[in-house]
Design a protein around this motif. Structure first.
Motif, short mmCIF file in Angstrom:
data_model
loop_
_atom_site.label_atom_id
_atom_site.label_comp_id
_atom_site.label_asym_id
_atom_site.label_seq_id
_atom_site.Cartn_x
_atom_site.Cartn_y
_atom_site.Cartn_z
N THR A 104 0.83 -1.20 0.00
CA THR A 104 0.00 0.00 0.00
C THR A 104 0.87 1.25 0.00
O THR A 104 0.61 2.21 -0.74
N VAL A 105 1.94 1.24 0.79
CA VAL A 105 2.84 2.40 0.87
C VAL A 105 3.64 2.57 -0.42
O VAL A 105 3.69 3.66 -0.98
N LYS A 159 0.91 1.95 -3.69
CA LYS A 159 -0.40 2.61 -3.54
C LYS A 159 -1.56 1.64 -3.65
O LYS A 159 -2.69 2.04 -3.72
N GLN A 160 -1.25 0.36 -3.71
CA GLN A 160 -2.29 -0.65 -3.78
C GLN A 160 -1.70 -2.01 -3.49
O GLN A 160 -0.66 -2.37 -4.01
#
Length: 133
Positions: A125-126, A129-130
């Motif tokens: 996620t970091v 972004k997904q």
């Protein structure tokens, strides 16, 4: 994206291996709970990261399920006590196969799988972004 994920998991594997080995070879530097159970937790996380390295686009929950099944299979094979299997476990490869079935190891594998899954969701996620959940 696939290549970047593989790099991330290669780095995680390279960080994980010395930590797992240290719990076995230098246990005096760790708290008692990590001395006893840390190696199995780190083993499960390393296998998770390795599977994710091989399959960077597969959903993370599937990687987690596969990881736990692999860890459980490694633990169950320790019940098999044919002489050739015991001899194989006494080689340097034996550190991967282990000695003696313990239910507590299965709990450690579950903890390691959940730890690796959570870390993977966070890092993907970091960095990307997904996460492929």
């Amino acid at each position: 994206m696939k290549t970047k994920r593989r790099w991330l998991y290669l780095i995680l594997i390279l960080l994980n291996i010395p930590l797992g080995l240290a719990t076995r070879w230098a246990p005096q530097y760790f708290p008692e709970i990590i001395r006893i159970y840390g190696g199995d937790v780190f083993s499960a996380t390393c296998i998770f990261f390795g599977i994710r390295f091989l399959y960077p686009l597969k959903p993370l929950y599937k990687i987690a399920i596969i990881n736990y099944l692999v860890c459980f299979a490694i633990e169950v094979q320790q019940l098999y006590q044919a002489q050739w299997a015991v001899d194989l476990r006494n080689t340097p490869l034996g550190i991967l196969l282990g000695h003696g079935f313990l239910w507590s190891d299965c709990v450690c594998y579950a903890a390691g799988t959940l730890l690796a899954w959570g870390l993977s969701v966070l890092l993907e996620t970091v960095f990307f972004k997904q996460a492929i959940k």
